[in-house]
Enzyme design. Sequence first.
Site, PDB file in Angstrom:
ATOM      1  N   ASP A  20      -0.960  -6.176   0.039  1.00  0.00           N
ATOM      2  CA  ASP A  20      -1.307  -5.501   1.289  1.00  0.00           C
ATOM      3  C   ASP A  20      -2.805  -5.332   1.409  1.00  0.00           C
ATOM      4  O   ASP A  20      -3.474  -4.961   0.439  1.00  0.00           O
ATOM      5  CB  ASP A  20      -0.682  -4.094   1.303  1.00  0.00           C
TER       6      ASP A  20
ATOM      7  N   GLU B   4      -1.090  -5.289   8.926  1.00  0.00           N
ATOM      8  CA  GLU B   4      -0.239  -4.580   9.888  1.00  0.00           C
ATOM      9  C   GLU B   4      -0.903  -4.584  11.259  1.00  0.00           C
ATOM     10  O   GLU B   4      -2.079  -4.241  11.380  1.00  0.00           O
ATOM     11  CB  GLU B   4      -0.040  -3.129   9.443  1.00  0.00           C
TER      12      GLU B   4
ATOM     13  N   LYS C 196      -1.015  -9.340   3.371  1.00  0.00           N
ATOM     14  CA  LYS C 196      -0.218  -8.790   4.490  1.00  0.00           C
ATOM     15  C   LYS C 196      -1.099  -7.846   5.303  1.00  0.00           C
ATOM     16  O   LYS C 196      -1.802  -7.007   4.744  1.00  0.00           O
ATOM     17  CB  LYS C 196       1.028  -8.081   3.956  1.00  0.00           C
TER      18      LYS C 196
ATOM     19  N   ASP D 272       0.847  -1.196   0.000  1.00  0.00           N
ATOM     20  CA  ASP D 272       0.000   0.000   0.000  1.00  0.00           C
ATOM     21  C   ASP D 272       0.888   1.255   0.000  1.00  0.00           C
ATOM     22  O   ASP D 272       0.396   2.380  -0.044  1.00  0.00           O
ATOM     23  CB  ASP D 272      -1.025   0.001   1.139  1.00  0.00           C
ATOM     24  N   SER D 273       2.208   1.035  -0.044  1.00  0.00           N
ATOM     25  CA  SER D 273       3.149   2.129  -0.328  1.00  0.00           C
ATOM     26  C   SER D 273       2.804   2.789  -1.662  1.00  0.00           C
ATOM     27  O   SER D 273       3.235   3.906  -1.935  1.00  0.00           O
ATOM     28  CB  SER D 273       4.590   1.616  -0.367  1.00  0.00           C
TER      29      SER D 273
ATOM     30  N   GLU E 164       9.537  -4.011  10.201  1.00  0.00           N
ATOM     31  CA  GLU E 164       9.975  -2.755   9.595  1.00  0.00           C
ATOM     32  C   GLU E 164      10.559  -1.837  10.669  1.00  0.00           C
ATOM     33  O   GLU E 164       9.931  -1.604  11.710  1.00  0.00           O
ATOM     34  CB  GLU E 164       8.784  -2.058   8.895  1.00  0.00           C
TER      35      GLU E 164
HETATM   36  O1  KIV Z   1       3.620  -1.022   1.574  1.00  0.00           O
HETATM   37  C1  KIV Z   1       4.782  -1.458   1.457  1.00  0.00           C
HETATM   38  O2  KIV Z   1       5.445  -1.328   0.428  1.00  0.00           O
HETATM   39  C2  KIV Z   1       5.339  -2.161   2.606  1.00  0.00           C
HETATM   40  C3  KIV Z   1       6.834  -2.307   2.656  1.00  0.00           C
HETATM   41  C4  KIV Z   1       7.448  -1.035   3.094  1.00  0.00           C
HETATM   42  C5  KIV Z   1       7.239  -3.432   3.528  1.00  0.00           C
HETATM   43  O3  KIV Z   1       4.640  -2.536   3.488  1.00  0.00           O
END
Ligand code: KIV
Length: 264
Positions: A83, A113, A111, A44-45, A180
Amino acid sequence: MAVTINTLREYKQKGEAFSVLTAYDATFAQVVSEAGVDVILIGDSLGMVLQGNDSTLPVTMEQMEYHTRCVAQGNRGALIMADMPFMTYGTVESALENAAQLMRAGAHLVKLEGTDWMKDTIRALSQRGVPVCAHLGLTPQFVNKFGGYKVQGRDEKAAEMMIEHACELVAAGADIILLECVPAPLAARITQAVKAPVIGIGAGSETDGQVLVLHDMLGITPGRKPRFVKNFLAEAGSVHEAISTYVSAVRDRTFPAEEHTFKA
Ligand code: KIV
Protein backbone atom coordinates in the site's frame (compact mmCIF):
# COMPACT_ATOMS: atom_id res chain seq x y z
CA MET A 1 6.23 -21.30 -9.44
CA ALA A 2 6.15 -17.67 -8.39
CA VAL A 3 2.85 -15.83 -8.83
CA THR A 4 3.01 -12.90 -11.25
CA ILE A 5 0.47 -10.44 -12.57
CA ASN A 6 0.05 -12.82 -15.54
CA THR A 7 -0.93 -15.64 -13.19
CA LEU A 8 -3.81 -13.49 -11.90
CA ARG A 9 -4.89 -12.67 -15.47
CA GLU A 10 -4.93 -16.40 -16.27
CA TYR A 11 -7.05 -17.08 -13.17
CA LYS A 12 -9.52 -14.47 -14.37
CA GLN A 13 -9.67 -15.95 -17.88
CA LYS A 14 -10.26 -19.44 -16.47
CA GLY A 15 -12.78 -18.21 -13.89
CA GLU A 16 -10.64 -19.53 -11.02
CA ALA A 17 -10.78 -17.50 -7.80
CA PHE A 18 -7.48 -16.47 -6.14
CA SER A 19 -6.68 -15.50 -2.57
CA VAL A 20 -5.04 -12.44 -1.09
CA LEU A 21 -4.14 -11.94 2.56
CA THR A 22 -2.32 -9.22 4.45
CA ALA A 23 0.98 -9.92 6.20
CA TYR A 24 3.43 -7.48 7.70
CA ASP A 25 6.41 -9.59 8.77
CA ALA A 26 8.69 -12.35 7.51
CA THR A 27 7.26 -15.22 9.58
CA PHE A 28 3.67 -14.64 8.51
CA ALA A 29 4.78 -13.97 4.92
CA GLN A 30 6.34 -17.45 4.88
CA VAL A 31 3.32 -19.12 6.50
CA VAL A 32 0.86 -17.33 4.21
CA SER A 33 2.77 -17.96 0.99
CA GLU A 34 3.47 -21.61 1.85
CA ALA A 35 -0.27 -22.06 2.50
CA GLY A 36 -0.90 -21.13 -1.13
CA VAL A 37 -2.07 -17.52 -0.81
CA ASP A 38 -1.46 -15.94 -4.22
CA VAL A 39 -0.93 -12.32 -3.21
CA ILE A 40 0.44 -10.91 0.05
CA LEU A 41 -0.78 -7.39 0.76
CA ILE A 42 1.31 -5.22 3.05
CA GLY A 43 -1.74 -3.15 3.85
CA ASP A 44 -1.67 0.21 5.55
CA SER A 45 -4.19 -1.58 7.79
CA LEU A 46 -1.00 -2.15 9.79
CA GLY A 47 -1.66 1.30 11.22
CA MET A 48 -4.73 -0.19 12.90
CA VAL A 49 -3.87 -3.84 13.58
CA LEU A 50 -0.18 -3.40 14.48
CA GLN A 51 -0.03 0.18 15.74
CA GLY A 52 -3.46 0.48 17.36
CA ASN A 53 -4.54 3.66 15.56
CA ASP A 54 -8.21 4.23 14.75
CA SER A 55 -7.44 4.81 11.05
CA THR A 56 -4.72 4.12 8.47
CA LEU A 57 -3.80 7.79 8.10
CA PRO A 58 -0.78 7.91 10.46
CA VAL A 59 1.14 5.24 8.49
CA THR A 60 4.37 6.55 6.94
CA MET A 61 6.49 5.58 3.94
CA GLU A 62 9.32 4.51 6.24
CA GLN A 63 6.99 2.09 8.03
CA MET A 64 5.61 0.67 4.77
CA GLU A 65 9.11 0.25 3.41
CA TYR A 66 10.25 -1.55 6.59
CA HIS A 67 7.31 -3.98 6.57
CA THR A 68 7.67 -4.59 2.83
CA ARG A 69 11.32 -5.57 3.37
CA CYS A 70 10.29 -7.95 6.18
CA VAL A 71 7.60 -9.59 4.03
CA ALA A 72 9.96 -9.93 1.05
CA GLN A 73 12.41 -11.83 3.30
CA GLY A 74 9.83 -14.44 4.28
CA ASN A 75 7.85 -14.70 1.06
CA ARG A 76 7.92 -18.01 -0.81
CA GLY A 77 6.54 -17.18 -4.24
CA ALA A 78 3.47 -15.01 -3.64
CA LEU A 79 3.01 -11.72 -5.47
CA ILE A 80 3.84 -8.87 -3.08
CA MET A 81 1.55 -5.84 -3.15
CA ALA A 82 2.34 -2.82 -0.95
CA ASP A 83 0.00 0.00 0.00
CA MET A 84 1.07 3.56 -0.66
CA PRO A 85 0.22 5.46 2.53
CA PHE A 86 -2.05 8.48 2.84
CA MET A 87 -0.90 11.51 0.79
CA THR A 88 2.23 9.82 -0.56
CA TYR A 89 0.76 9.83 -4.10
CA GLY A 90 -0.95 13.22 -3.99
CA THR A 91 1.10 14.32 -7.01
CA VAL A 92 2.52 12.29 -9.88
CA GLU A 93 6.06 13.19 -8.78
CA SER A 94 5.57 12.05 -5.19
CA ALA A 95 3.88 8.85 -6.40
CA LEU A 96 6.83 7.97 -8.65
CA GLU A 97 9.39 8.57 -5.93
CA ASN A 98 7.47 6.74 -3.18
CA ALA A 99 6.44 3.80 -5.39
CA ALA A 100 10.11 3.35 -6.35
CA GLN A 101 10.99 3.03 -2.65
CA LEU A 102 8.40 0.29 -2.14
CA MET A 103 9.52 -1.56 -5.27
CA ARG A 104 13.15 -1.36 -4.10
CA ALA A 105 12.03 -2.79 -0.75
CA GLY A 106 10.61 -5.86 -2.51
CA ALA A 107 7.08 -5.01 -3.67
CA HIS A 108 5.95 -6.33 -7.06
CA LEU A 109 3.13 -3.82 -7.31
CA VAL A 110 1.68 -0.90 -5.36
CA LYS A 111 -1.90 -0.14 -4.32
CA LEU A 112 -3.47 3.33 -4.42
CA GLU A 113 -6.86 4.41 -3.07
CA GLY A 114 -9.03 6.78 -5.07
CA THR A 115 -11.09 7.39 -8.17
CA ASP A 116 -10.63 8.98 -11.61
CA TRP A 117 -8.22 11.65 -10.28
CA MET A 118 -5.55 8.89 -10.13
CA LYS A 119 -5.50 8.37 -13.92
CA ASP A 120 -2.36 10.41 -14.64
CA THR A 121 -0.55 8.90 -11.67
CA ILE A 122 -1.43 5.35 -12.69
CA ARG A 123 -0.41 6.04 -16.28
CA ALA A 124 2.95 7.47 -15.17
CA LEU A 125 3.65 4.54 -12.82
CA SER A 126 2.61 1.96 -15.37
CA GLN A 127 4.72 3.51 -18.15
CA ARG A 128 7.73 3.38 -15.84
CA GLY A 129 7.36 -0.30 -14.93
CA VAL A 130 5.34 -0.15 -11.73
CA PRO A 131 2.21 -2.33 -11.77
CA VAL A 132 -0.70 -0.74 -9.93
CA CYS A 133 -3.77 -1.91 -8.06
CA ALA A 134 -6.52 0.74 -7.87
CA HIS A 135 -8.58 0.46 -4.66
CA LEU A 136 -12.18 1.74 -5.06
CA GLY A 137 -15.35 1.70 -2.97
CA LEU A 138 -14.74 2.13 0.75
CA THR A 139 -11.23 3.57 0.60
CA PRO A 140 -10.15 3.81 4.26
CA GLN A 141 -7.80 6.76 3.62
CA PHE A 142 -10.97 8.76 2.84
CA VAL A 143 -12.71 7.91 6.13
CA ASN A 144 -12.90 11.58 7.09
CA LYS A 145 -14.58 12.50 3.78
CA PHE A 146 -16.99 9.55 4.04
CA GLY A 147 -17.81 10.37 7.68
CA GLY A 148 -17.14 6.77 8.74
CA TYR A 149 -16.54 3.29 7.34
CA LYS A 150 -19.63 2.93 5.13
CA VAL A 151 -20.65 0.71 2.23
CA GLN A 152 -20.17 2.62 -1.06
CA GLY A 153 -22.02 2.52 -4.41
CA ARG A 154 -25.44 1.82 -2.95
CA ASP A 155 -27.49 4.07 -5.25
CA GLU A 156 -27.55 3.69 -9.04
CA LYS A 157 -25.76 6.98 -9.74
CA ALA A 158 -22.86 6.10 -7.41
CA ALA A 159 -22.78 2.57 -8.86
CA GLU A 160 -22.58 3.84 -12.46
CA MET A 161 -19.81 6.23 -11.45
CA MET A 162 -17.80 3.45 -9.81
CA ILE A 163 -18.08 1.30 -12.94
CA GLU A 164 -16.93 4.25 -15.05
CA HIS A 165 -13.97 4.96 -12.75
CA ALA A 166 -12.88 1.32 -12.74
CA CYS A 167 -12.93 1.24 -16.55
CA GLU A 168 -11.02 4.53 -16.81
CA LEU A 169 -8.36 3.42 -14.33
CA VAL A 170 -7.82 0.14 -16.16
CA ALA A 171 -7.57 2.06 -19.45
CA ALA A 172 -4.95 4.30 -17.78
CA GLY A 173 -2.88 1.22 -16.88
CA ALA A 174 -4.20 -0.22 -13.60
CA ASP A 175 -3.39 -3.95 -13.56
CA ILE A 176 -5.75 -4.85 -10.71
CA ILE A 177 -8.90 -3.32 -9.23
CA LEU A 178 -9.71 -3.82 -5.55
CA LEU A 179 -13.27 -3.20 -4.37
CA GLU A 180 -13.99 -2.74 -0.67
CA CYS A 181 -17.48 -2.78 0.86
CA VAL A 182 -19.64 -2.47 -2.23
CA PRO A 183 -22.89 -4.31 -2.92
CA ALA A 184 -22.27 -7.73 -4.50
CA PRO A 185 -24.26 -7.02 -7.69
CA LEU A 186 -22.16 -3.89 -8.36
CA ALA A 187 -18.90 -5.78 -7.74
CA ALA A 188 -20.08 -8.45 -10.20
CA ARG A 189 -20.80 -5.76 -12.84
CA ILE A 190 -17.35 -4.21 -12.41
CA THR A 191 -15.69 -7.65 -12.57
CA GLN A 192 -17.47 -8.25 -15.90
CA ALA A 193 -16.72 -4.77 -17.22
CA VAL A 194 -12.93 -4.71 -16.82
CA LYS A 195 -10.30 -7.02 -18.27
CA ALA A 196 -8.08 -6.61 -15.20
CA PRO A 197 -8.48 -9.04 -12.27
CA VAL A 198 -10.78 -7.68 -9.54
CA ILE A 199 -10.17 -8.42 -5.85
CA GLY A 200 -13.02 -7.99 -3.37
CA ILE A 201 -13.42 -7.48 0.37
CA GLY A 202 -17.02 -7.16 1.43
CA ALA A 203 -17.88 -7.25 -2.27
CA GLY A 204 -19.54 -10.65 -2.68
CA SER A 205 -18.37 -13.90 -4.21
CA GLU A 206 -18.26 -12.92 -7.87
CA THR A 207 -15.02 -10.96 -7.93
CA ASP A 208 -11.95 -12.72 -9.33
CA GLY A 209 -10.14 -12.79 -5.99
CA GLN A 210 -10.78 -12.19 -2.29
CA VAL A 211 -8.75 -10.37 0.34
CA LEU A 212 -8.92 -10.28 4.13
CA VAL A 213 -6.83 -8.69 6.84
CA LEU A 214 -4.83 -11.44 8.58
CA HIS A 215 -5.75 -10.37 12.12
CA ASP A 216 -9.46 -10.28 11.16
CA MET A 217 -9.49 -13.81 9.73
CA LEU A 218 -7.63 -15.11 12.80
CA GLY A 219 -10.28 -13.48 14.99
CA ILE A 220 -7.79 -11.40 17.01
CA THR A 221 -8.70 -7.88 15.88
CA PRO A 222 -10.24 -6.13 18.89
CA GLY A 223 -13.67 -4.51 18.65
CA ARG A 224 -16.68 -5.09 16.44
CA LYS A 225 -16.22 -7.57 13.59
CA PRO A 226 -17.26 -6.19 10.17
CA ARG A 227 -19.92 -8.21 8.33
CA PHE A 228 -17.50 -9.41 5.64
CA VAL A 229 -15.06 -11.01 8.10
CA LYS A 230 -14.96 -14.71 8.89
CA ASN A 231 -12.88 -16.09 11.75
CA PHE A 232 -11.12 -19.05 10.10
CA LEU A 233 -9.19 -19.93 13.26
CA ALA A 234 -12.39 -20.66 15.20
CA GLU A 235 -12.77 -24.09 13.58
CA ALA A 236 -9.13 -24.79 12.79
CA GLY A 237 -6.51 -26.54 14.87
CA SER A 238 -3.72 -24.06 14.04
CA VAL A 239 -2.93 -20.78 12.32
CA HIS A 240 -1.53 -22.78 9.38
CA GLU A 241 -4.76 -24.72 9.02
CA ALA A 242 -6.87 -21.54 9.29
CA ILE A 243 -4.95 -19.94 6.42
CA SER A 244 -5.11 -23.10 4.27
CA THR A 245 -8.85 -23.31 4.90
CA TYR A 246 -9.22 -19.68 3.77
CA VAL A 247 -7.28 -20.44 0.55
CA SER A 248 -9.53 -23.44 -0.19
CA ALA A 249 -12.73 -21.57 0.68
CA VAL A 250 -11.82 -18.74 -1.69
CA ARG A 251 -10.84 -21.20 -4.42
CA ASP A 252 -14.13 -23.13 -4.22
CA ARG A 253 -16.11 -19.90 -3.67
CA THR A 254 -17.65 -21.01 -0.38
CA PHE A 255 -16.18 -17.80 1.08
CA PRO A 256 -17.61 -15.20 1.11
CA ALA A 257 -21.05 -16.61 1.89
CA GLU A 258 -24.36 -14.72 1.94
CA GLU A 259 -23.82 -13.58 5.52
CA HIS A 260 -20.55 -11.84 4.59
CA THR A 261 -22.09 -9.96 1.66
CA PHE A 262 -23.79 -6.58 1.19
CA LYS A 263 -26.73 -7.05 -1.16
CA ALA A 264 -27.49 -3.37 -1.77
O1 KIV B 1 -4.84 -1.95 4.15
C1 KIV B 1 -5.39 -3.04 3.89
O2 KIV B 1 -5.17 -4.07 4.52
C2 KIV B 1 -6.33 -3.05 2.78
C3 KIV B 1 -7.31 -4.18 2.72
C4 KIV B 1 -8.41 -3.95 3.68
C5 KIV B 1 -7.83 -4.38 1.35
O3 KIV B 1 -6.35 -2.15 1.99
